[in-house]
Motif scaffolding. Structure first.
Motif, mmCIF file in Angstrom:
data_model
loop_
_atom_site.group_PDB
_atom_site.id
_atom_site.type_symbol
_atom_site.label_atom_id
_atom_site.label_comp_id
_atom_site.label_asym_id
_atom_site.label_seq_id
_atom_site.Cartn_x
_atom_site.Cartn_y
_atom_site.Cartn_z
ATOM 1 N N SER A 1 0.836 -1.200 0.000
ATOM 2 C CA SER A 1 0.000 0.000 0.000
ATOM 3 C C SER A 1 0.868 1.247 0.000
ATOM 4 O O SER A 1 2.041 1.239 0.398
ATOM 5 N N LEU A 2 0.272 2.341 -0.460
ATOM 6 C CA LEU A 2 0.960 3.632 -0.416
ATOM 7 C C LEU A 2 1.316 3.997 1.020
ATOM 8 O O LEU A 2 2.388 4.552 1.286
ATOM 9 N N ARG A 3 0.431 3.675 1.944
ATOM 10 C CA ARG A 3 0.720 3.991 3.348
ATOM 11 C C ARG A 3 1.947 3.234 3.841
ATOM 12 O O ARG A 3 2.795 3.781 4.551
ATOM 13 N N THR A 4 2.077 1.964 3.467
ATOM 14 C CA THR A 4 3.227 1.165 3.886
ATOM 15 C C THR A 4 4.512 1.720 3.287
ATOM 16 O O THR A 4 5.525 1.847 3.984
ATOM 17 N N VAL A 5 4.486 2.045 1.999
ATOM 18 C CA VAL A 5 5.690 2.539 1.335
ATOM 19 C C VAL A 5 6.120 3.884 1.916
ATOM 20 O O VAL A 5 7.291 4.091 2.263
ATOM 21 N N VAL A 6 5.178 4.811 2.026
ATOM 22 C CA VAL A 6 5.516 6.149 2.505
ATOM 23 C C VAL A 6 5.719 6.167 4.016
ATOM 24 O O VAL A 6 6.660 6.785 4.527
ATOM 25 N N GLY A 7 4.856 5.484 4.747
ATOM 26 C CA GLY A 7 4.897 5.580 6.204
ATOM 27 C C GLY A 7 5.892 4.671 6.872
ATOM 28 O O GLY A 7 6.389 4.991 7.958
ATOM 29 N N ASP A 8 6.224 3.529 6.247
ATOM 30 C CA ASP A 8 7.043 2.536 6.941
ATOM 31 C C ASP A 8 8.366 2.223 6.252
ATOM 32 O O ASP A 8 9.337 1.884 6.929
ATOM 33 N N GLU A 9 8.411 2.301 4.908
ATOM 34 C CA GLU A 9 9.552 1.717 4.219
ATOM 35 C C GLU A 9 10.429 2.733 3.480
ATOM 36 O O GLU A 9 11.651 2.625 3.504
ATOM 37 N N ARG B 1 -17.362 6.563 -14.412
ATOM 38 C CA ARG B 1 -18.119 6.243 -15.618
ATOM 39 C C ARG B 1 -19.052 5.044 -15.388
ATOM 40 O O ARG B 1 -20.070 4.897 -16.081
ATOM 41 N N ALA B 2 -18.700 4.201 -14.426
ATOM 42 C CA ALA B 2 -19.553 3.059 -14.082
ATOM 43 C C ALA B 2 -20.677 3.450 -13.127
ATOM 44 O O ALA B 2 -21.455 2.595 -12.700
ATOM 45 N N GLY B 3 -20.745 4.743 -12.794
ATOM 46 C CA GLY B 3 -21.818 5.208 -11.921
ATOM 47 C C GLY B 3 -21.545 5.024 -10.446
ATOM 48 O O GLY B 3 -22.468 5.047 -9.634
ATOM 49 N N LEU B 4 -20.276 4.861 -10.055
ATOM 50 C CA LEU B 4 -19.923 4.630 -8.656
ATOM 51 C C LEU B 4 -19.086 5.780 -8.115
ATOM 52 O O LEU B 4 -18.453 6.526 -8.869
ATOM 53 N N VAL B 5 -19.081 5.902 -6.800
ATOM 54 C CA VAL B 5 -18.191 6.807 -6.080
ATOM 55 C C VAL B 5 -17.462 5.972 -5.037
ATOM 56 O O VAL B 5 -18.093 5.204 -4.302
ATOM 57 N N HIS B 6 -16.129 6.090 -4.984
ATOM 58 C CA HIS B 6 -15.356 5.233 -4.074
ATOM 59 C C HIS B 6 -15.691 5.525 -2.617
ATOM 60 O O HIS B 6 -15.949 4.625 -1.828
ATOM 61 N N ARG B 7 -15.623 6.787 -2.223
ATOM 62 C CA ARG B 7 -16.006 7.274 -0.887
ATOM 63 C C ARG B 7 -14.990 7.001 0.213
ATOM 64 O O ARG B 7 -15.176 7.463 1.341
ATOM 65 N N ASP B 8 -13.948 6.235 -0.047
ATOM 66 C CA ASP B 8 -12.968 5.976 1.026
ATOM 67 C C ASP B 8 -11.562 5.858 0.441
ATOM 68 O O ASP B 8 -10.821 4.937 0.762
ATOM 69 N N LEU B 9 -11.192 6.807 -0.418
ATOM 70 C CA LEU B 9 -9.848 6.802 -1.004
ATOM 71 C C LEU B 9 -8.872 7.339 0.028
ATOM 72 O O LEU B 9 -8.998 8.471 0.508
ATOM 73 N N LYS B 10 -7.898 6.532 0.391
ATOM 74 C CA LYS B 10 -6.891 6.895 1.380
ATOM 75 C C LYS B 10 -5.627 6.096 1.089
ATOM 76 O O LYS B 10 -5.655 5.143 0.290
ATOM 77 N N PRO B 11 -4.494 6.430 1.702
ATOM 78 C CA PRO B 11 -3.227 5.757 1.362
ATOM 79 C C PRO B 11 -3.254 4.248 1.529
ATOM 80 O O PRO B 11 -2.611 3.530 0.760
ATOM 81 N N LEU C 1 -2.380 12.571 -2.629
ATOM 82 C CA LEU C 1 -1.164 13.059 -3.285
ATOM 83 C C LEU C 1 -0.317 13.891 -2.320
ATOM 84 O O LEU C 1 0.918 13.810 -2.333
ATOM 85 N N ALA C 2 -0.976 14.696 -1.467
ATOM 86 C CA ALA C 2 -0.225 15.456 -0.466
ATOM 87 C C ALA C 2 0.478 14.514 0.505
ATOM 88 O O ALA C 2 1.638 14.753 0.892
ATOM 89 N N TYR C 3 -0.199 13.443 0.884
ATOM 90 C CA TYR C 3 0.437 12.454 1.765
ATOM 91 C C TYR C 3 1.628 11.795 1.068
ATOM 92 O O TYR C 3 2.689 11.615 1.671
ATOM 93 N N ALA C 4 1.462 11.451 -0.206
ATOM 94 C CA ALA C 4 2.558 10.811 -0.942
ATOM 95 C C ALA C 4 3.767 11.737 -1.034
ATOM 96 O O ALA C 4 4.912 11.272 -1.016
ATOM 97 N N ALA C 5 3.525 13.045 -1.112
ATOM 98 C CA ALA C 5 4.623 14.005 -1.280
ATOM 99 C C ALA C 5 5.279 14.392 0.036
ATOM 100 O O ALA C 5 6.441 14.810 0.048
ATOM 101 N N THR C 6 4.545 14.271 1.166
ATOM 102 C CA THR C 6 5.072 14.767 2.451
ATOM 103 C C THR C 6 5.080 13.724 3.567
ATOM 104 O O THR C 6 5.765 13.906 4.571
ATOM 105 N N GLY C 7 4.270 12.671 3.427
ATOM 106 C CA GLY C 7 4.160 11.696 4.504
ATOM 107 C C GLY C 7 3.128 12.057 5.547
ATOM 108 O O GLY C 7 3.057 11.422 6.602
ATOM 109 N N ARG C 8 2.303 13.077 5.288
ATOM 110 C CA ARG C 8 1.281 13.465 6.265
ATOM 111 C C ARG C 8 0.052 14.007 5.540
ATOM 112 O O ARG C 8 0.119 14.427 4.381
#
Length: 632
Positions: free
Chosen positions: A95-103, A128-138, A203-210
């Motif tokens: 996960s992005l969280r593991t890479v940025v936060g731990d490794e 386009r499939a008519g959905l909203v993710h609603r929980d996009l996070k690292p 994207l802000a988390y990926a760039a800064t870690g927070r």
């Protein structure tokens, strides 16, 4: 794999377990053509609920519409089977969280731009499939050699709606603190623009870690207020990224770019990940191939691969032309152990996290239902330099204590949970519960974990005082509020927990030693009556209090006899936060038949009266404490 696990589910041959949660079991598997998949099989108790089945079927259908572009594709399902199941493509990346936060730490600007392009394409396909993710996070973004993948939406909500006792109502807040949109904070109807705002935070988390809006240290409501009203903190964001991220984080949904616009305007890079991250991915892929290579063409133990054909219930398997037919899932049958060996690192990044929290029987009082929240983080990839293997976020490790009834000064019921490191599916938590005249201790299994939430599931009882009075703890959800505070829920029960001490010596030295009560009677027989306690050092779960009561034996007429009744009890330490909570007292073996005590648990308070230290032992009911003077 356990002896009770099936050999195959539909057309998929099982290789190993990825996890067990409140929603079901998740297995690593292969199709007849050799494709690696994650198969989730719903627990029987949920499968028996018609409403859950309907929601599960609708969410699987929605994911099938997405088709796997930038997400984990649905490769097969049977929502009408006795044990409903869905197979989703296995994503071989952390996960992005593991890479940025731990490794690795914050990613370079070129990688962040490529991340934005990849996530933009994935979200555009979802929208386009008519959905909203609603929980996009690292923790819901997995990194692969070919680009990012989005996981954990749709299916997990089926658990939430059923165990809450009904469908999610309009305006219900769904999301993760720190990575929500202003519309989510306000409980408004969500559209695609909400996902774009969350993408900006990612994207802000990926760039800064927070997170650009800080943490929940000052409380979740304060964090949500900042998301709704304050400008994002982009102090450490590279200048070439600030315009992009600030546009995504516009408070007005209409002012944000669309996911399609992000995908079209952001450049891709090849390779898009830093070299160190690519090396980790290569190691993981090699381990996965090693796991898949065992067992020969017919699989371990001679299990015959299914014939070629279609894969989904009622159609071909989307995205997997190698899938076999879709018969009813094979009945569970016993298997011999150990030959189907899968290295732990090869199971490190499940595409589908085990969803949590269904069914509730709060120990020891019983209950009527509750819900959990799905985990999101893929398991970490293994390496020689990585931290000890496990999925418990560092912020959750250690002990936490809270009061369920009463107050912090006068508790009536308390719970303590101590978390140690370990992988999903293992019993990494020790709970201690005192209330209703009993002390219950046990171990709870880790169901799911991400940066702000840990869910504990199946438990066993290791200590019961009185004996055989405890039930196993129910599903428990821990939500981080700050480094020192978390919210605890188990069905309808809720409490605020605070960080607590651990170790073999937690009682302050001034509590230790021998303490004696004032004489109970006056006159020549006063010395025949003794009431005293001795406190020794120890860890939670060990007997630290020994109570001695000595008094003359009496005949049926109440006359005192020459011999005495000598009673000794012990009490187990149950908490390390003052006042120090003890479980109900237990008689030592071989006690006199006249020694009877109906104890409800107690807590210790050290006070001073007229310059003298007094030890007060309060029962966990509304009554006066017993008082003891220090015995020299």
């Amino acid at each position: 794999m356990n002896a009770e696990d099936p050999v195959a589910i539909g057309p998929f041959r099982l290789i190993g377990r990825l996890g067990v949660g409140g929603m079901g079991r998740v297995f690593l598997a292969r199709s007849a053509g050799g494709r690696t998949v994650a198969v989730k099989v719903v627990h029987a108790e949920l499968a028996a609920q018609d409403e859950f089945r309907r929601r599960f079927a609708r969410e699987v259908e929605a994911l099938e519409r997405v088709g796997g572009a930038g997400t984990a594709p649905v490769l097969g399902s049977d929502t009408t089977a006795a044990a409903p199941w869905v197979a989703i493509g296995y994503v071989p990346g952390p996960s992005l969280r593991t890479v940025v936060g731990d490794e690795y730490g914050p990613l370079p600007p070129a990688t962040v731009r490529a991340l934005g392009a990849g996530l933009g394409r994935a979200l555009d396909h979802v929208h386009r499939a008519g959905l909203v993710h609603r929980d996009l996070k690292p923790s819901n973004v997995l990194l692969t050699v070919d680009g990012p993948r989005i996981i954990d939406f749709g299916i997990a909500r089926a658990v939430d709606t059923v165990t809450d006792g009904g469908l999610t109502s309009t305006g219900a807040v769904v999301g993760s603190p720190g990575f929500m949109s202003p519309e989510q904070v306000r409980g408004e109807k969500l559209g695609p623009a909400s996902d774009v705002f969350c993408l900006g935070s990612v994207l802000a988390y990926a760039a800064t870690g927070r997170s650009p809006f800080g943490t929940s240290d000052s409380g979740v409501h304060a964090l949500m207020f900042r998301i709704a009203h304050d400008d994002p903190d982009l102090t450490d964001v590279a200048p070439e990224l600030t315009g992009l991220i600030r546009a995504c984080l516009a408070k007005d949904p209409a002012a944000r770019p669309t996911a399609a616009e992000l995908a079209e305007t952001l450049p891709d890079a090849d390779p898009w990940l830093p070299a160190d991250v690519l090396v980790r991915l290569s190691r993981h892929a090699a381990r996965l191939l090693e796991a898949e290579g065992e067992g020969g063409p017919e699989g371990p133990e001679g299990a015959r691969a299914p014939e070629q054909g279609t894969g989904t219930a009622g159609g071909s398997a989307a995205g997997d032309p190698t899938a076999g037919p879709a018969p009813e899932p094979e009945p569970v049958r016993a298997r011999s152990r150990s030959r189907r060996r899968v290295p732990a690192a090869a199971l490190a990044t499940a595409a589908v996290a085990a969803a949590a929290g269904a069914g509730y029987a709060f120990w020891p009082l019983g209950g009527d239902g509750g819900s959990g929240v799905p985990g999101g983080d893929g398991k970490r990839t293994g390496s020689a330099s990585a931290a000890p293997a496990g999925d418990v976020p560092a912020a959750f490790l250690g002990a936490w204590e809270g009061v369920l009834q009463g107050t912090g000064e006068h508790p009536r019921e308390t719970v303590r949970i101590e978390l140690v490191q370990g992988p999903l599916g293992t019993k990494t938590a020790v709970y201690t519960h005192v209330g209703d005249g009993r002390l219950c201790m046990g171990r709870s299994r880790l169901v799911s974990a991400d940066e702000d939430k840990v869910v504990l599931g199946e438990s066993d009882v290791t200590t019961s005082v009185p004996a055989q009075r405890c039930m196993a703890a129910a599903h428990q959800t821990l939500t981080l509020r700050s480094p020192e505070v978390l919210a605890w829920t188990s069905g309808a029960a809720k409490a605020t927990f605070h960080k607590a001490r651990t170790g073999p010596a937690v009682l302050p030295a001034k509590y230790l030693g021998r303490w004696k009560a004032d004489p109970l009677v006056e006159g020549p027989d006063a010395d025949r009556y003794t009431e005293e306690v001795t406190l020794t050092q120890g860890a939670v779960g060990s007997p630290v209090l020994r109570s001695l009561s000595v008094y003359p034996r009496t005949d049926e007429q109440g006359n005192t006899l020459n011999d005495a009744v000598n009673c000794t009890w012990t009490a187990i330490l149950a908490g390390t936060t003052p006042p120090y909570v003890l479980g109900p007292m237990s008689l030592e073996p071989g006690a006199d038949p006249e020694c009877v005590l109906d104890d409800v648990g107690s807590y210790l308070v050290l006070t001073t009266y007229k310059g003298e230290e007094l030890l007060q032992v309060y029962p966990m009911v509304d009554t006066e404490p017993a008082e003891y003077h220090r015995e020299d």
